[in-house]
Design a protein around this motif. Structure first.
Motif, PDB file in Angstrom:
ATOM      1  N   THR A 121       0.834  -1.203   0.000  1.00 62.32           N
ATOM      2  CA  THR A 121       0.000   0.000   0.000  1.00 62.32           C
ATOM      3  C   THR A 121       0.868   1.251   0.000  1.00 62.32           C
ATOM      4  O   THR A 121       0.615   2.211  -0.751  1.00 62.32           O
ATOM      5  CB  THR A 121      -0.932   0.015   1.221  1.00 62.32           C
ATOM      6  N   GLY A 122       1.884   1.257   0.860  1.00 59.70           N
ATOM      7  CA  GLY A 122       2.773   2.414   0.925  1.00 59.70           C
ATOM      8  C   GLY A 122       3.499   2.676  -0.377  1.00 59.70           C
ATOM      9  O   GLY A 122       3.445   3.801  -0.913  1.00 59.70           O
ATOM     10  N   ALA A 348      -0.038  10.368   0.220  1.00 55.99           N
ATOM     11  CA  ALA A 348       0.925  10.316   1.317  1.00 55.99           C
ATOM     12  C   ALA A 348       0.260   9.801   2.586  1.00 55.99           C
ATOM     13  O   ALA A 348       0.868   9.065   3.377  1.00 55.99           O
ATOM     14  CB  ALA A 348       1.524  11.699   1.552  1.00 55.99           C
ATOM     15  N   GLY A 349      -1.010  10.168   2.796  1.00 61.16           N
ATOM     16  CA  GLY A 349      -1.746   9.634   3.931  1.00 61.16           C
ATOM     17  C   GLY A 349      -1.878   8.136   3.861  1.00 61.16           C
ATOM     18  O   GLY A 349      -1.831   7.437   4.888  1.00 61.16           O
ATOM     19  N   ALA A 350      -2.031   7.606   2.646  1.00 57.28           N
ATOM     20  CA  ALA A 350      -2.114   6.155   2.485  1.00 57.28           C
ATOM     21  C   ALA A 350      -0.780   5.486   2.822  1.00 57.28           C
ATOM     22  O   ALA A 350      -0.755   4.349   3.310  1.00 57.28           O
ATOM     23  CB  ALA A 350      -2.530   5.814   1.052  1.00 57.28           C
ATOM     24  N   VAL A 351       0.330   6.178   2.565  1.00 60.29           N
ATOM     25  CA  VAL A 351       1.649   5.652   2.961  1.00 60.29           C
ATOM     26  C   VAL A 351       1.707   5.501   4.480  1.00 60.29           C
ATOM     27  O   VAL A 351       2.149   4.475   5.012  1.00 60.29           O
ATOM     28  CB  VAL A 351       2.779   6.584   2.477  1.00 60.29           C
ATOM     29  N   ASN A 352       1.223   6.513   5.181  1.00 62.16           N
ATOM     30  CA  ASN A 352       1.203   6.450   6.645  1.00 62.16           C
ATOM     31  C   ASN A 352       0.286   5.342   7.132  1.00 62.16           C
ATOM     32  O   ASN A 352       0.617   4.598   8.062  1.00 62.16           O
ATOM     33  CB  ASN A 352       0.755   7.793   7.211  1.00 62.16           C
ATOM     34  N   THR A 353      -0.890   5.215   6.503  1.00 59.47           N
ATOM     35  CA  THR A 353      -1.835   4.166   6.888  1.00 59.47           C
ATOM     36  C   THR A 353      -1.212   2.786   6.738  1.00 59.47           C
ATOM     37  O   THR A 353      -1.453   1.896   7.552  1.00 59.47           O
ATOM     38  CB  THR A 353      -3.106   4.260   6.024  1.00 59.47           C
ATOM     39  N   ALA A 354      -0.415   2.615   5.696  1.00 58.65           N
ATOM     40  CA  ALA A 354       0.224   1.318   5.476  1.00 58.65           C
ATOM     41  C   ALA A 354       1.173   0.971   6.615  1.00 58.65           C
ATOM     42  O   ALA A 354       1.223  -0.179   7.073  1.00 58.65           O
ATOM     43  CB  ALA A 354       0.976   1.334   4.146  1.00 58.65           C
ATOM     44  N   VAL A 392       8.969  -3.130   8.626  1.00 60.20           N
ATOM     45  CA  VAL A 392       7.960  -2.794   7.620  1.00 60.20           C
ATOM     46  C   VAL A 392       8.496  -1.768   6.636  1.00 60.20           C
ATOM     47  O   VAL A 392       8.380  -1.931   5.410  1.00 60.20           O
ATOM     48  CB  VAL A 392       6.677  -2.272   8.312  1.00 60.20           C
ATOM     49  N   VAL A 393       9.101  -0.714   7.142  1.00 60.15           N
ATOM     50  CA  VAL A 393       9.602   0.357   6.273  1.00 60.15           C
ATOM     51  C   VAL A 393      10.758  -0.144   5.406  1.00 60.15           C
ATOM     52  O   VAL A 393      10.866   0.223   4.227  1.00 60.15           O
ATOM     53  CB  VAL A 393      10.016   1.575   7.116  1.00 60.15           C
ATOM     54  N   ALA A 394      11.604  -0.995   5.954  1.00 58.97           N
ATOM     55  CA  ALA A 394      12.696  -1.562   5.153  1.00 58.97           C
ATOM     56  C   ALA A 394      12.138  -2.369   3.982  1.00 58.97           C
ATOM     57  O   ALA A 394      12.637  -2.266   2.847  1.00 58.97           O
ATOM     58  CB  ALA A 394      13.588  -2.440   6.031  1.00 58.97           C
ATOM     59  N   LEU A 395      11.092  -3.153   4.232  1.00 58.35           N
ATOM     60  CA  LEU A 395      10.459  -3.923   3.152  1.00 58.35           C
ATOM     61  C   LEU A 395       9.815  -2.992   2.127  1.00 58.35           C
ATOM     62  O   LEU A 395       9.871  -3.254   0.915  1.00 58.35           O
ATOM     63  CB  LEU A 395       9.408  -4.875   3.733  1.00 58.35           C
ATOM     64  N   GLN A 396       9.197  -1.909   2.591  1.00 55.56           N
ATOM     65  CA  GLN A 396       8.556  -0.975   1.671  1.00 55.56           C
ATOM     66  C   GLN A 396       9.580  -0.258   0.796  1.00 55.56           C
ATOM     67  O   GLN A 396       9.375  -0.112  -0.420  1.00 55.56           O
ATOM     68  CB  GLN A 396       7.724   0.042   2.461  1.00 55.56           C
ATOM     69  N   ILE A 397      10.664   0.200   1.382  1.00 55.59           N
ATOM     70  CA  ILE A 397      11.689   0.887   0.585  1.00 55.59           C
ATOM     71  C   ILE A 397      12.327  -0.074  -0.411  1.00 55.59           C
ATOM     72  O   ILE A 397      12.602   0.289  -1.568  1.00 55.59           O
ATOM     73  CB  ILE A 397      12.748   1.517   1.516  1.00 55.59           C
ATOM     74  N   THR A 398      12.549  -1.311   0.007  1.00 57.70           N
ATOM     75  CA  THR A 398      13.075  -2.322  -0.923  1.00 57.70           C
ATOM     76  C   THR A 398      12.128  -2.517  -2.093  1.00 57.70           C
ATOM     77  O   THR A 398      12.550  -2.607  -3.256  1.00 57.70           O
ATOM     78  CB  THR A 398      13.282  -3.662  -0.184  1.00 57.70           C
TER      79      THR A 398
END
Length: 758
Positions: A121-122, A348-354, A392-398
């Motif tokens: 989602t992010g 960007a709000g959806a990024v935060n929600t993720a 979570v953020v590491a997986l999203q940036i990857t």
């Protein structure tokens, strides 16, 4: 757990040496209107309007708007499933619903699919926002004659960089524990509404002016499936032989328009009474809004943007629509910029929600013992579950880096988690009709009774449709199938191994360094239940790394004079799991055990007595103040917040106090600093603490007015009262801005005086 005896005097035990922890079973919740609830959900759901239509057309051609419309209509049926799950107090959370109905194994698989959804989602929201930003910069570059338009690769690089920046920003916000409010969501949706209204009016005007026609109707012969749309079915004749197969393939590529539906269940516990009635109203608002916004964007794009031009805007559909409306170029550029600003806010709000959602899901399974306590260990400074957030953020940036800013690549992956989480939730609610029979406040319509057995036709058809679309996507999205399958298997294996290790540790001696506690359930907090007298000192704690304020209180309190109540507020964060009803052992887990063990050790060393309590709330300060009201506390002692300035912290407490009921008690608030400094505030109306200079100024004014008004009885409080009424009079006469300006100048002058020179 430790068998070391603990002093009953220090713990408030009932004489058996085991410390008592009072667990309040009634959550101290702050409720919101159905409008705010709808705004929160729409912040998730409306974001899909920015990319769903273009992605669908890239796979199935110009009939895509009809399938987007069909998905939006079907979303009303899916929403009914979530409403039924909420009415059963299974909060719509996939994990809890599936676990109750189908068992722990399928629950872990369903959460794996849900996590795949939220991990993506992010990235898809951030990259989509970046695509819109890159498209706008490209248009401005050409219009301002600064150079040629950007290449597709250039825009993708902008999208990648922007998505990473936004993700890192919300990583830091979530690590600090800064939460988005329903007020902000409502403001964003007001801005989106302005954009949608302008877009619809302008598009209708353009269509009438150009006599545009509707997209081709969704007959099987009009569905032009690209090779990428068929995946493993590319060499099969099934779509050509059976029109229904082509239709389900098209629906599978349009299902992104429904992403965000699960957010409805997440806000259920926050909606004001009567909850189910307000939930239905929120659902109707969401349905109408998303139906108009998401489906009309897709229709307008096909009807207004020329076919050859539109292919370059599939990842930037509303931006392309803005640039092809009737009107002067400068007006279109301004509207395009407005579209990008609104899109950036909502995406960007959806990024935060993720991030919040993923954190909520993993915290939830950790509380159930599926993940070890290591994941939930609090941040040394902020007290948040930072390890989960980091993962979570590491997986999203990857994922963002792998995608290279390609929304289509991310959309294919994202659809896997979206449809399977919906399907598993539908199956769970269907099974619960039989495993947990009985009356419900709401049921999905169309139910028959045959020989006393209910046959849920409506719910069954919805669940069947979801599974057919999900299975179709398995064959038409091979990369998503393999990636989602591998991710789900790996995460399931992590869950299983971690759960087994946690059970082994629970049966061993893993907690020898922590005290044993006796959990006692009470429906409400009260002085009698906790064993504290009215006028006690309430000390909220959340992080065993930062208990200096408790130490300060214990050092100064006189035994027998005033009681000290240690309070832990378990925040019921809005999360992807959707359900926030926690059992006593979930409200008091290993993290809380470590926290209270540390606090007891501090009390025992000082020979002081403390009482222990746990409450659940969805707003920290509101929960603390409600607990203080129930316990009839006179003083609240908190530590300095690591994420905001002291004055901001005090302001938030004051705002929470103002929102309490009519009978608001007065509290003394103490904010303690790690260096030993303290700030004292009074919550509620009270006489101000005047400085010597202020007293002197008041006295000089009194002397002067006394001379002028010789013979009149004039007191110091008369001067203060007169001055306040004059300020109020100015405000009532429309001079508020001038008053505020003078007040701001006064504050700035005082700040300059307090600054050290040199």
């Amino acid at each position: 757990m430790s068998s070391t005896p603990t002093s009953p005097a220090a713990t408030g035990s009932r004489g058996n040496g085991i410390p008592r922890v009072i667990v309040a079973t009634t959550a101290l919740l702050t409720f919101i209107s159905f409008w705010r609830a709808a705004a929160i959900v729409l912040n998730d759901l409306a974001s899909s309007a920015y990319y769903a239509g273009g992605e669908a057309e890239g796979f199935i051609g110009k009939t895509a708007p009809w399938f987007i419309l069909a998905i939006m209509l079907f979303s009303y049926a899916v929403r009914a499933v979530y409403v039924e799950s909420c009415s059963m107090f299974v909060r719509g959370g996939v994990y809890r619903a599936v676990k109750q109905s189908l068992g722990g194994t399928l629950a872990k698989f369903s959460v794996s699919a849900l996590m795949f959804d939220y991990i993506l989602t992010g990235p898809i929201s951030g990259v989509s926002a970046g695509q819109y930003l890159g498209g706008l910069l490209s248009e401005l570059t050409v219009y301002l004659h600064l150079g040629p338009s950007f290449s597709e690769a250039g825009i993708s690089r902008i999208a990648t960089a922007f998505a990473i920046v936004v993700t890192v920003y919300f990583w830091w916000e979530n690590t600090k524990g800064v939460h988005e409010s329903s007020e902000k969501a409502l403001h964003i949706m007001k801005l989106v509404t302005v954009m949608v209204v302008v877009l619809i009016i302008w598009c209708v005007y353009t269509i009438v002016l150009r006599h545009s026609s509707l997209p081709p109707f969704p007959y099987p012969r009009n569905i032009h499936l690209t090779p990428n749309a068929l995946g493993w079915l590319v060499h099969s004749n099934l779509p050509q032989m059976f029109g229904v197969v082509a239709i389900f393939v098209a629906l599978g590529h349009s299902v992104l328009a429904m992403s965000g539906e699960e957010s409805l269940a997440q806000v259920y516990h926050e909606i004001e009474s009567p909850k189910l009635t307000k939930l239905k109203k929120a659902g109707m608002v969401i349905f109408v809004y998303s139906l108009l916004f998401t489906s009309l964007v897709s229709f307008f794009a096909v009807m207004i943007i020329p076919d050859d031009v539109r292919q370059g805007f599939l990842e930037n559909l509303i931006g392309g629509l803005a640039m092809n409306l009737a009107g002067p170029i400068y007006a279109r550029l301004i509207f395009h910029a407005f579209v990008v600003v609104v899109g950036t806010l909502i995406l960007a709000g959806a990024v935060n929600t993720a991030i919040v959602g993923s954190n909520g899901v993993l915290n939830r399974v950790s509380e159930d013992g599926v993940l070890s306590e290591w994941f939930r260990q609090p941040h040394p400074r902020f007290g948040t579950s930072y390890r989960i957030i980091n993962i979570v953020v590491a997986l999203q940036i990857t994922t963002i880096l792998i995608s290279r800013g390609n929304v289509t690549f991310l959309a294919n992956l994202y659809a896997f988690g979206v449809i399977w989480s919906f399907a598993m939730n539908g199956l769970a609610v269907l099974v619960l009709r039989y495993t947990v029979p009985g009356q419900r406040e709401f049921q999905v319509p169309f139910n028959l009774r045959i020989r006393g057995v209910q046959v849920p036709i409506g719910l069954g058809l919805i669940t069947l449709t979801l599974f057919v679309i999900a299975v179709t996507n398995l064959f038409t999205k091979p990369i998503a199938t393999m990636a989602g399958g591998v991710f789900s298997v790996i995460l399931y294996a992590v869950f299983t191994i971690s759960e087994k290790r946690a059970k082994r540790r629970a049966g061993g001696s893993s907690h020898v360094d922590m005290d044993q506690f006796n959990l006692e359930l009470e429906s409400e907090l009260s002085p009698a239940a906790v064993g504290a007298r009215p006028g006690n000192i309430l000390v909220p704690v959340s992080n065993h790394f930062n208990l200096y304020h408790l130490g300060n209180v214990l050092d100064r309190v006189k035994p027998g004079r005033r009681d000290v109540v240690l309070l832990h507020v378990r925040l019921l964060q809005r999360s992807a799991s959707g359900e926030n009803e926690l059992d006593a052992d979930q409200l008091f887990g290993s993290i809380e055990q470590r926290l209270f063990t540390q606090a007891l050790s501090m009390a025992e060393k000082r020979g002081k007595s403390i009482r222990l309590a746990v409450v659940a709330a969805n707003d920290l300060w509101d929960g603390i103040l409600r607990a203080a009201t129930s316990l009839q506390s006179s003083t609240i002692v908190v530590g300095h917040s690591a994420k905001e300035q002291t004055e901001e912290q005090a302001r938030q407490v004051g705002e929470a106090w103002e929102k309490l009921g009519d009978q608001k008690p007065q509290f003394n608030l103490e904010i303690h600093m790690p260096n030993g400094d303290k700030i004292y505030k009074v919550l509620g109306p009270h006489a101000p603490n005047l400085t010597a200079n202020e007293v002197q100024l008041l006295h000089r004014l009194w002397l002067r007015f006394s001379e002028i008004l010789a013979g009149e009885e004039l007191h110091h409080h008369d001067v203060v009262h007169f001055a306040l009424e004059e300020v109020q009079k100015e405000i009532d006469e429309g001079e508020e801005d001038a008053v505020v300006g003078r007040l701001r100048a006064h504050l700035e002058a005082n700040q300059k005086k307090r600054r050290p020179k040199g």
